[in-house]
Motif scaffolding. Structure first.
Motif, mmCIF file in Angstrom:
data_model
loop_
_atom_site.group_PDB
_atom_site.id
_atom_site.type_symbol
_atom_site.label_atom_id
_atom_site.label_comp_id
_atom_site.label_asym_id
_atom_site.label_seq_id
_atom_site.Cartn_x
_atom_site.Cartn_y
_atom_site.Cartn_z
ATOM 1 N N SER A 1 -26.356 43.731 -25.028
ATOM 2 C CA SER A 1 -26.143 44.942 -23.710
ATOM 3 C C SER A 1 -24.724 45.287 -23.424
ATOM 4 C CB SER A 1 -26.406 43.356 -22.711
ATOM 5 O OG SER A 1 -27.353 43.224 -22.748
ATOM 6 N N LEU A 2 -24.484 46.262 -23.174
ATOM 7 C CA LEU A 2 -23.518 47.271 -22.615
ATOM 8 C C LEU A 2 -23.370 47.590 -21.380
ATOM 9 C CD1 LEU A 2 -22.371 49.499 -25.198
ATOM 10 C CD2 LEU A 2 -21.355 47.638 -24.486
ATOM 11 N N ARG A 3 -21.927 47.429 -20.731
ATOM 12 C CA ARG A 3 -22.657 48.461 -18.675
ATOM 13 C C ARG A 3 -21.625 49.329 -18.725
ATOM 14 N NH1 ARG A 3 -20.388 46.922 -13.594
ATOM 15 N NH2 ARG A 3 -21.729 46.886 -11.910
ATOM 16 N N LEU A 4 -22.754 50.538 -18.083
ATOM 17 C CA LEU A 4 -21.663 51.700 -17.906
ATOM 18 C C LEU A 4 -21.161 51.585 -16.967
ATOM 19 C CD1 LEU A 4 -23.177 54.623 -20.517
ATOM 20 C CD2 LEU A 4 -21.810 53.167 -21.433
ATOM 21 N N SER A 5 -20.201 52.453 -16.585
ATOM 22 C CA SER A 5 -19.162 52.760 -15.262
ATOM 23 C C SER A 5 -19.310 54.158 -14.962
ATOM 24 C CB SER A 5 -18.009 51.930 -14.346
ATOM 25 O OG SER A 5 -18.754 50.537 -15.103
ATOM 26 N N CYS A 6 -19.007 54.711 -13.781
ATOM 27 C CA CYS A 6 -19.129 56.230 -13.583
ATOM 28 C C CYS A 6 -18.139 55.959 -12.848
ATOM 29 C CB CYS A 6 -19.901 57.254 -13.531
ATOM 30 S SG CYS A 6 -19.924 58.756 -12.728
ATOM 31 N N ALA A 7 -17.803 56.532 -12.180
ATOM 32 C CA ALA A 7 -16.048 57.137 -11.462
ATOM 33 C C ALA A 7 -16.536 57.871 -10.910
ATOM 34 C CB ALA A 7 -14.231 55.960 -11.567
ATOM 35 N N ALA A 8 -16.218 58.799 -9.222
ATOM 36 C CA ALA A 8 -16.422 60.356 -9.048
ATOM 37 C C ALA A 8 -14.908 59.665 -8.129
ATOM 38 C CB ALA A 8 -17.248 59.829 -8.126
ATOM 39 N N SER A 9 -14.012 60.761 -8.261
ATOM 40 C CA SER A 9 -13.107 61.103 -7.669
ATOM 41 C C SER A 9 -13.246 62.453 -7.242
ATOM 42 C CB SER A 9 -11.622 60.813 -8.494
ATOM 43 O OG SER A 9 -11.406 61.250 -9.013
ATOM 44 N N GLY A 10 -11.872 63.259 -5.874
ATOM 45 C CA GLY A 10 -11.708 64.775 -5.515
ATOM 46 C C GLY A 10 -11.922 64.918 -4.095
ATOM 47 N N SER B 1 -27.870 51.667 -11.214
ATOM 48 C CA SER B 1 -27.175 50.499 -9.554
ATOM 49 C C SER B 1 -25.544 52.039 -8.611
ATOM 50 C CB SER B 1 -26.796 49.754 -8.925
ATOM 51 O OG SER B 1 -25.328 49.280 -10.667
ATOM 52 N N ARG B 2 -25.824 52.007 -7.790
ATOM 53 C CA ARG B 2 -24.268 52.203 -7.058
ATOM 54 C C ARG B 2 -24.052 51.882 -6.257
ATOM 55 N NH1 ARG B 2 -26.659 58.514 -5.025
ATOM 56 N NH2 ARG B 2 -24.810 58.297 -4.127
ATOM 57 N N ASP B 3 -22.587 52.343 -5.825
ATOM 58 C CA ASP B 3 -21.841 51.766 -4.702
ATOM 59 C C ASP B 3 -21.238 52.908 -4.104
ATOM 60 O OD1 ASP B 3 -20.162 50.785 -3.025
ATOM 61 O OD2 ASP B 3 -19.426 49.006 -4.100
ATOM 62 N N ASN B 4 -21.948 53.166 -3.386
ATOM 63 C CA ASN B 4 -21.161 54.409 -2.380
ATOM 64 C C ASN B 4 -20.104 54.157 -1.389
ATOM 65 O OD1 ASN B 4 -24.440 55.491 -2.319
ATOM 66 N ND2 ASN B 4 -24.911 54.607 -1.000
ATOM 67 N N ALA B 5 -20.010 52.915 -1.194
ATOM 68 C CA ALA B 5 -18.098 53.141 -0.689
ATOM 69 C C ALA B 5 -16.975 53.188 -1.588
ATOM 70 C CB ALA B 5 -18.217 51.344 -0.071
ATOM 71 N N LYS B 6 -17.045 52.983 -3.062
ATOM 72 C CA LYS B 6 -16.784 53.320 -4.216
ATOM 73 C C LYS B 6 -16.560 54.544 -4.554
ATOM 74 C CE LYS B 6 -15.812 48.040 -4.917
ATOM 75 N NZ LYS B 6 -16.017 47.234 -5.695
ATOM 76 N N ASN B 7 -17.883 55.029 -4.739
ATOM 77 C CA ASN B 7 -18.805 56.140 -4.875
ATOM 78 C C ASN B 7 -18.666 56.244 -6.815
ATOM 79 O OD1 ASN B 7 -18.318 58.147 -3.377
ATOM 80 N ND2 ASN B 7 -15.987 58.538 -3.244
ATOM 81 N N MET C 1 -21.463 54.209 -9.599
ATOM 82 C CA MET C 1 -22.740 54.434 -10.236
ATOM 83 C C MET C 1 -22.288 53.627 -11.377
ATOM 84 S SD MET C 1 -25.679 56.937 -11.925
ATOM 85 C CE MET C 1 -24.296 57.825 -12.567
ATOM 86 N N TYR C 2 -23.507 52.789 -12.133
ATOM 87 C CA TYR C 2 -23.645 52.030 -13.402
ATOM 88 C C TYR C 2 -24.775 52.059 -13.331
ATOM 89 C CZ TYR C 2 -19.726 50.119 -9.931
ATOM 90 O OH TYR C 2 -18.573 49.951 -9.052
ATOM 91 N N LEU C 3 -24.835 51.918 -15.501
ATOM 92 C CA LEU C 3 -26.307 51.840 -15.599
ATOM 93 C C LEU C 3 -26.049 50.557 -16.261
ATOM 94 C CD1 LEU C 3 -28.613 52.226 -16.602
ATOM 95 C CD2 LEU C 3 -27.378 53.885 -18.693
ATOM 96 N N GLN C 4 -26.655 49.132 -15.841
ATOM 97 C CA GLN C 4 -26.830 47.810 -17.052
ATOM 98 C C GLN C 4 -27.920 48.284 -18.463
ATOM 99 O OE1 GLN C 4 -24.998 45.069 -17.004
ATOM 100 N NE2 GLN C 4 -26.134 44.266 -18.997
#
Length: 120
Positions: free
Chosen positions: A17-26, A70-76, A78-81
């Motif tokens: 297994s791996l968990r990818l994260s995506c962080a948006a900023s700007g 999944s995503r966390d709108n408060a943190k901008n 997204m994740y992929l398990q």
């Protein structure tokens, strides 16, 4: 302008297994649809999974039952398990998002990609 940064890729054995994260900023007023894409060597980039702001999801047939977006709108963010990984999941995984900036214009953005390698 906004930026997307992926993390969490790496080398894993088949079945792992791996968990990818995506962080948006700007300059972000609101993030609309988000998605994960992947591109294997010699192949076209393909959609892996997508998620609306409200949480509706869509998956490629090849990953259904194994991957969860999944995503966390408060943190901008997204994740992929990714579970039960297979060698054919080996690819560069990209984060994609439709982002409304403070100027109220919505643009599509890509991350730089993170390598996932499934091999024994």
């Amino acid at each position: 302008q906004a930026q997307l940064v992926e993390s969490g890729g790496g080398l894993v054995q088949p079945g792992g297994s791996l968990r990818l994260s995506c962080a948006a900023s700007g300059s972000i007023l609101r993030i609309r649809a988000m998605g994960w894409y992947r591109q294997a060597p010699g192949k076209q980039r393909e959609l892996v999974a997508s998620i609306t702001r409200g949480g509706n999801t869509n998956y490629a047939d090849s990953v259904k039952g194994r991957f969860t977006i999944s995503r966390d709108n408060a943190k901008n963010a997204m994740y992929l398990q990714m579970n039960s990984l297979k060698p054919e999941d080996t690819a560069v995984y990209y984060c994609n998002a439709d982002i409304m900036g403070y100027d109220t214009r919505t643009n599509n953005y890509w991350g730089q990609g993170t390598q996932v390698t499934v091999s024994s």
